[in-house]
Design an enzyme around this catalytic site. Structure first.
Site, PDB file in Angstrom:
ATOM      1  N   GLU A   1       0.865  -1.189   0.000  1.00 17.31           N
ATOM      2  CA  GLU A   1       0.000   0.000   0.000  1.00 17.31           C
ATOM      3  C   GLU A   1       0.903   1.242   0.000  1.00 17.31           C
ATOM      4  O   GLU A   1       1.869   1.314   0.767  1.00 17.31           O
ATOM      5  CB  GLU A   1      -0.909  -0.029   1.242  1.00 17.31           C
ATOM      6  CG  GLU A   1      -1.764   1.197   1.446  1.00 17.31           C
ATOM      7  CD  GLU A   1      -2.678   1.533   0.270  1.00 17.31           C
ATOM      8  OE1 GLU A   1      -3.556   0.743  -0.061  1.00 17.31           O
ATOM      9  OE2 GLU A   1      -2.506   2.621  -0.315  1.00 17.31           O
TER      10      GLU A   1
ATOM     11  N   ASP B   1       4.858   0.851  -3.796  1.00 22.38           N
ATOM     12  CA  ASP B   1       4.134   0.404  -4.978  1.00 22.38           C
ATOM     13  C   ASP B   1       4.149  -1.127  -5.053  1.00 22.38           C
ATOM     14  O   ASP B   1       5.223  -1.742  -5.053  1.00 22.38           O
ATOM     15  CB  ASP B   1       4.822   1.021  -6.211  1.00 22.38           C
ATOM     16  CG  ASP B   1       3.966   0.930  -7.444  1.00 22.38           C
ATOM     17  OD1 ASP B   1       3.370  -0.137  -7.690  1.00 22.38           O
ATOM     18  OD2 ASP B   1       3.888   1.930  -8.189  1.00 22.38           O
TER      19      ASP B   1
ATOM     20  N   ASP C   1      -8.081   1.876  -7.705  1.00 24.83           N
ATOM     21  CA  ASP C   1      -8.564   3.207  -8.112  1.00 24.83           C
ATOM     22  C   ASP C   1      -9.056   3.148  -9.560  1.00 24.83           C
ATOM     23  O   ASP C   1      -8.307   2.736 -10.442  1.00 24.83           O
ATOM     24  CB  ASP C   1      -7.427   4.230  -8.004  1.00 24.83           C
ATOM     25  CG  ASP C   1      -6.973   4.400  -6.561  1.00 24.83           C
ATOM     26  OD1 ASP C   1      -7.829   4.652  -5.701  1.00 24.83           O
ATOM     27  OD2 ASP C   1      -5.756   4.252  -6.291  1.00 24.83           O
TER      28      ASP C   1
ATOM     29  N   ASP D   1     -16.515  -1.236  -8.258  1.00 25.74           N
ATOM     30  CA  ASP D   1     -17.890  -0.719  -8.315  1.00 25.74           C
ATOM     31  C   ASP D   1     -18.019   0.202  -9.527  1.00 25.74           C
ATOM     32  O   ASP D   1     -19.017   0.894  -9.652  1.00 25.74           O
ATOM     33  CB  ASP D   1     -18.217   0.078  -7.036  1.00 25.74           C
ATOM     34  CG  ASP D   1     -17.284   1.274  -6.872  1.00 25.74           C
ATOM     35  OD1 ASP D   1     -16.093   1.169  -7.244  1.00 25.74           O
ATOM     36  OD2 ASP D   1     -17.745   2.320  -6.387  1.00 25.74           O
TER      37      ASP D   1
ATOM     38  N   THR E   1     -14.832  -4.385   2.339  1.00 28.72           N
ATOM     39  CA  THR E   1     -13.758  -3.421   2.622  1.00 28.72           C
ATOM     40  C   THR E   1     -14.398  -2.064   2.916  1.00 28.72           C
ATOM     41  O   THR E   1     -15.578  -1.836   2.646  1.00 28.72           O
ATOM     42  CB  THR E   1     -12.798  -3.281   1.428  1.00 28.72           C
ATOM     43  OG1 THR E   1     -13.502  -2.632   0.377  1.00 28.72           O
ATOM     44  CG2 THR E   1     -12.265  -4.623   0.961  1.00 28.72           C
ATOM     45  N   ARG E   2     -13.569  -1.161   3.399  1.00 31.37           N
ATOM     46  CA  ARG E   2     -14.062   0.178   3.726  1.00 31.37           C
ATOM     47  C   ARG E   2     -14.586   0.876   2.468  1.00 31.37           C
ATOM     48  O   ARG E   2     -15.631   1.493   2.472  1.00 31.37           O
ATOM     49  CB  ARG E   2     -12.902   0.984   4.321  1.00 31.37           C
ATOM     50  CG  ARG E   2     -13.326   2.296   4.873  1.00 31.37           C
ATOM     51  CD  ARG E   2     -12.187   2.968   5.584  1.00 31.37           C
ATOM     52  NE  ARG E   2     -11.849   2.270   6.816  1.00 31.37           N
ATOM     53  CZ  ARG E   2     -11.057   2.788   7.744  1.00 31.37           C
ATOM     54  NH1 ARG E   2     -10.532   3.979   7.585  1.00 31.37           N
ATOM     55  NH2 ARG E   2     -10.786   2.123   8.843  1.00 31.37           N
TER      56      ARG E   2
END
Ligand code: SAM
Length: 257
Positions: free
Chosen positions: A109, A136, A158, A194, A232-233
């Site tokens: 992360e 990375d 992302d 999503d 997940t958040r």
């Protein structure tokens, strides 16, 4: 923000000699509360993965040979190595690590607040089987030997929705090629998104890739999150905002001998 020039103090550095990769996401967010900052200073050095110089190979199982200083339980030589790239605040990785104490977990992360979040989970749950690459995930992939991973998670990467930013997406042919090299035969790659445009982009690349086979047999397989996959958040936020996540499970095909 792109990574150009030298990293600022405290920012992750790629291993010496590694290719200079552009990274466009956030490296830091809100100012860290003193407790989280102390956690980073105390625990990250104990749980951090030190990458070899570019071209060198990391033995991921050896990372778990000795327990991190201060861990009450000695982690045994892991039965398998699982990797999560872009673990966010770390709740999914910590959940899996707690339920699979025999496996060794690598997390990558770039976002320092996320790294602090995973360290908090590690401390609260007493996890000895987690190691963290603050940087990375592609640098970590480069250092892993062929056929060394038993499961990989990339959950809600992302989406970079603007067409001119699509090249920033993590799921690309070169990332999939590298994953195909470092995953063992028959093991799973789990992804979620999503964003329906990113979904089409992912499916297009995964389906045409010779090393990956989609495990879905019907719509329930991509609409419903499996029981061994906690939310997940990011996913909870997406659901609150009325977006429907899609869950993808791919298998790394057997290599031709
Ligand atoms: C949209 S967030 C999702 C976080 C988490 N997986 C979740 O579902 O809550 C994407 C995360 O991937 C991280 N990320 C993006 N590119 C990465 C890379 N190349 N290596 C490691 N982490 C990366 C970002 O810093 C960010 O925390």
């Amino acid at each position: 923000m792109a990574r150009h020039g030298s990293p600022r103090h405290g920012e992750p550095r790629p291993p010496p000699g590694a290719p200079r990769r552009a990274f466009y996401g956030r490296r830091r967010g809100r100012r860290l509360r003193p407790g989280l900052k102390a956690l980073l200073e105390e625990l990250l050095p104990r749980f951090a993965v030190i990458l070899p110089e570019a071209g060198g190979t990391l033995d991921p199982a050896a990372l778990f040979d000795s327990p991190p200083q201060g861990c009450p339980v000695a982690a045994p030589r892991p039965e398998g190595i699982w990797l999560e790239i872009g673990f966010g605040a770390g709740e999914h990785l910590a959940w899996q690590a707690e339920r699979h104490p025999g496996a060794g977990f690598l997390g990558a992360e770039c976002f320092v607040n996320g790294v602090a979040g995973l360290l908090r989970e590690v401390r609260e749950r007493g996890l000895a089987n987690v190691r963290i690459h603050h940087g990375d995930g592609r640098d970590l992939l480069d250092a892993l030997p062929q056929g060394s991973l038993d499961r990989v998670f990339i959950l809600f990467p992302d989406p970079w929705p603007k067409a001119r930013h699509h090249k920033r997406r993590l799921i690309r042919d070169d990332t999939l090629d590298r994953l195909a090299e470092v995953m063992k035969d028959g093991v799973e790659l789990r992804l979620a998104t999503d964003d329906m445009d990113y979904l089409s982009w992912m499916l297009e690349r995964l389906i045409r890739h010779p090393a990956f086979e989609w495990l879905a047999r019907g719509p329930r397989d991509w609409r419903e999150r499996p029981a061994d996959w906690p939310p997940t958040r990011y996913e909870i936020k997406a659901l609150d905002q009325g977006r429907r996540p899609i869950y993808l499970r791919f298998r790394r095909r057997r290599r031709r001998r």
